[in-house]
Scaffold this motif. Structure first.
Motif, PDB file in Angstrom:
ATOM      1  N   PHE A 146       0.852  -1.185   0.000  1.00 14.92           N
ATOM      2  CA  PHE A 146       0.000   0.000   0.000  1.00 14.92           C
ATOM      3  C   PHE A 146       0.889   1.237   0.000  1.00 14.92           C
ATOM      4  N   TYR A 241      -6.957   1.970  -4.130  1.00 13.20           N
ATOM      5  CA  TYR A 241      -6.582   3.091  -3.274  1.00 13.20           C
ATOM      6  C   TYR A 241      -5.764   4.113  -4.068  1.00 13.20           C
ATOM      7  N   GLN A 242      -4.864   3.628  -4.912  1.00 12.87           N
ATOM      8  CA  GLN A 242      -3.999   4.528  -5.675  1.00 12.87           C
ATOM      9  C   GLN A 242      -4.786   5.391  -6.651  1.00 12.87           C
ATOM     10  N   PHE A 247     -10.795   9.139   0.620  1.00 13.68           N
ATOM     11  CA  PHE A 247     -11.380   7.870   1.078  1.00 13.68           C
ATOM     12  C   PHE A 247     -12.349   8.157   2.213  1.00 13.68           C
ATOM     13  N   THR A 259      -9.016  -0.228   6.651  1.00 10.67           N
ATOM     14  CA  THR A 259      -9.096   0.539   5.403  1.00 10.67           C
ATOM     15  C   THR A 259      -8.557   1.965   5.527  1.00 10.67           C
ATOM     16  N   GLU A 262      -4.834   1.705   5.228  1.00 12.30           N
ATOM     17  CA  GLU A 262      -4.421   1.385   3.864  1.00 12.30           C
ATOM     18  C   GLU A 262      -4.527   2.603   2.959  1.00 12.30           C
ATOM     19  N   ALA A 263      -5.589   3.399   3.160  1.00 15.88           N
ATOM     20  CA  ALA A 263      -5.755   4.607   2.355  1.00 15.88           C
ATOM     21  C   ALA A 263      -4.629   5.603   2.634  1.00 15.88           C
ATOM     22  N   SER A 266      -1.436   4.856   1.172  1.00 22.08           N
ATOM     23  CA  SER A 266      -1.472   5.105  -0.266  1.00 22.08           C
ATOM     24  C   SER A 266      -1.494   6.592  -0.593  1.00 22.08           C
ATOM     25  N   VAL A 268      -3.730   8.870   0.599  1.00 22.34           N
ATOM     26  CA  VAL A 268      -5.103   9.328   0.385  1.00 22.34           C
ATOM     27  C   VAL A 268      -5.680   9.845   1.709  1.00 22.34           C
TER      28      VAL A 268
END
Length: 349
Positions: A146, A241-242, A247, A259, A262-263, A266, A268
């Protein structure tokens, strides 16, 4: 791997993809670089080191390098066989349980937890619901998997998504996850923001199929089926995500919730409900928290972010830096390995 060499077993007795399964899939390969660890159970990807069913009888024999093996459970259905193997079959095992729940456990679960040799909580909130000594170890993220894309536009093109600024909501589609709150916010906001689109990924299980169908019909009735895109369950979520500029994590309840991590890893920014561990990971620089199950607050917050490109750009860089400093999977693996070492150093009966 020979059974005599195995020191840790990480059972996974749920076929469907879940946050627990995702944790095992990420952690075990990293731990296996320095520790003889295997996963055990159905539905796991082929690259994981695994214990085979035919190897189970060999667990009666002590491993070569340590006095006992460790059975690391993360669900009730995995604690129970560990207790049976240790206490009834008298296998040389020590039991570890990781708890993410942020609610009072049932009497049955409390009984199972009381039989563990070590208990890990994934957050301070989770720890507050435990009635036994525990250690808090927050989840980490695979920062190689990620990470930001060179270009969100290129990421969208690689996924076949239209070229618009994109807001995402990922996870199982159900009432608890607040997918309906996100859909309602998008129906309210997208008509006034033609440069934006929404992407929803995640599986709706059979019991939530009607919930999923109602959401899709609502989107169709609003004339937004080409801008609120349901992509279903995706095997590799990192590219999605990319492709995002923002998000949203609108859960009504969450045990931990990977999540938003992970965002942010990335690059975000995240608008998240104040549930799970989100208050511990989302900062004012990386996103915004809103009250859980508050559609007005959620919609207002999303609208503010969608309308401020400079804020999005600044938060993107801050989110990535925060993830690099706070969420490395190596930190989680090292802290868990320290728990194992403590158990191995204890006297055995």
């Amino acid at each position: 791997m020979k059974t005599s060499e195995i020191l840790v077993v990480a059972p996974n007795f749920k076929k469907r993809l879940s946050g627990v399964t995702s944790t095992i899939v990420q952690l075990v390969p990293l731990q296996a670089q320095s520790l003889p660890i295997v996963a055990f159970g159905p539905g796991l990807p082929g690259h994981l080191p695994k214990l085979k069913v035919r190897q189970l009888p060999a667990l009666w024999f002590r491993p070569r390098a340590k006095p006992v093996r460790i059975w690391h459970a993360r669900r009730n259905v995995e604690m129970l066989p560990g207790i049976f193997m240790r206490d009834v079959l008298r296998m040389p095992l020590k039991l570890v349980f990781t708890s993410a729940a942020q609610r009072r456990h049932t009497a049955y679960t409390r009984f199972l937890i009381s039989r563990m040799d070590k208990v890990i909580a994934t957050s301070q909130r989770s720890a507050a619901y435990l009635e036994v000594p525990n250690q808090v170890i927050m989840h980490g993220i695979d920062l190689q998997r990620f990470r930001p894309a060179g270009s969100a536009s290129e990421a969208r093109a690689s996924l076949g998504l239209p070229e618009r600024r994109t807001i995402g909501c990922f996870g199982r589609i159900r009432h608890q996850k607040g997918t309906d709150l996100f859909v309602d916010a998008m129906i309210a906001l997208l008509p006034q923001n033609p440069e934006w689109q929404a992407v929803i990924t995640g599986r709706a299980t059979a019991e939530h199929a009607q919930f999923d169908a109602v959401l899709k019909e609502k989107v169709k009735a609003a004339g937004l089926a080409d801008r609120i895109l349901f992509k279903g369950e995706v095997e590799h979520p990192a590219p999605y995500y990319q492709a995002l500029d923002l998000f949203v994590a609108p859960q009504r309840w969450e045990g931990f919730g990977l999540t938003p991590l992970e965002a942010m890893a990335s690059g975000v920014p995240v608008v998240a409900a104040d549930v799970g561990v989100f208050a511990d990971v989302v900062t004012d620089q990386t996103g915004q928290l809103v009250p859980a199950d508050d559609p007005v607050a959620l919609t207002r917050a999303i609208a503010d972010w969608m309308g401020d490109r400079q804020r999005l750009t600044a938060a993107s860089g801050a989110a990535y830096s925060h993830a690099q400093a706070t969420f490395p999977l190596q930190r989680e693996a090292a802290q868990i390995d320290a728990v194992y070492t403590e158990l191995w150093n204890q006297p055995t009966g």
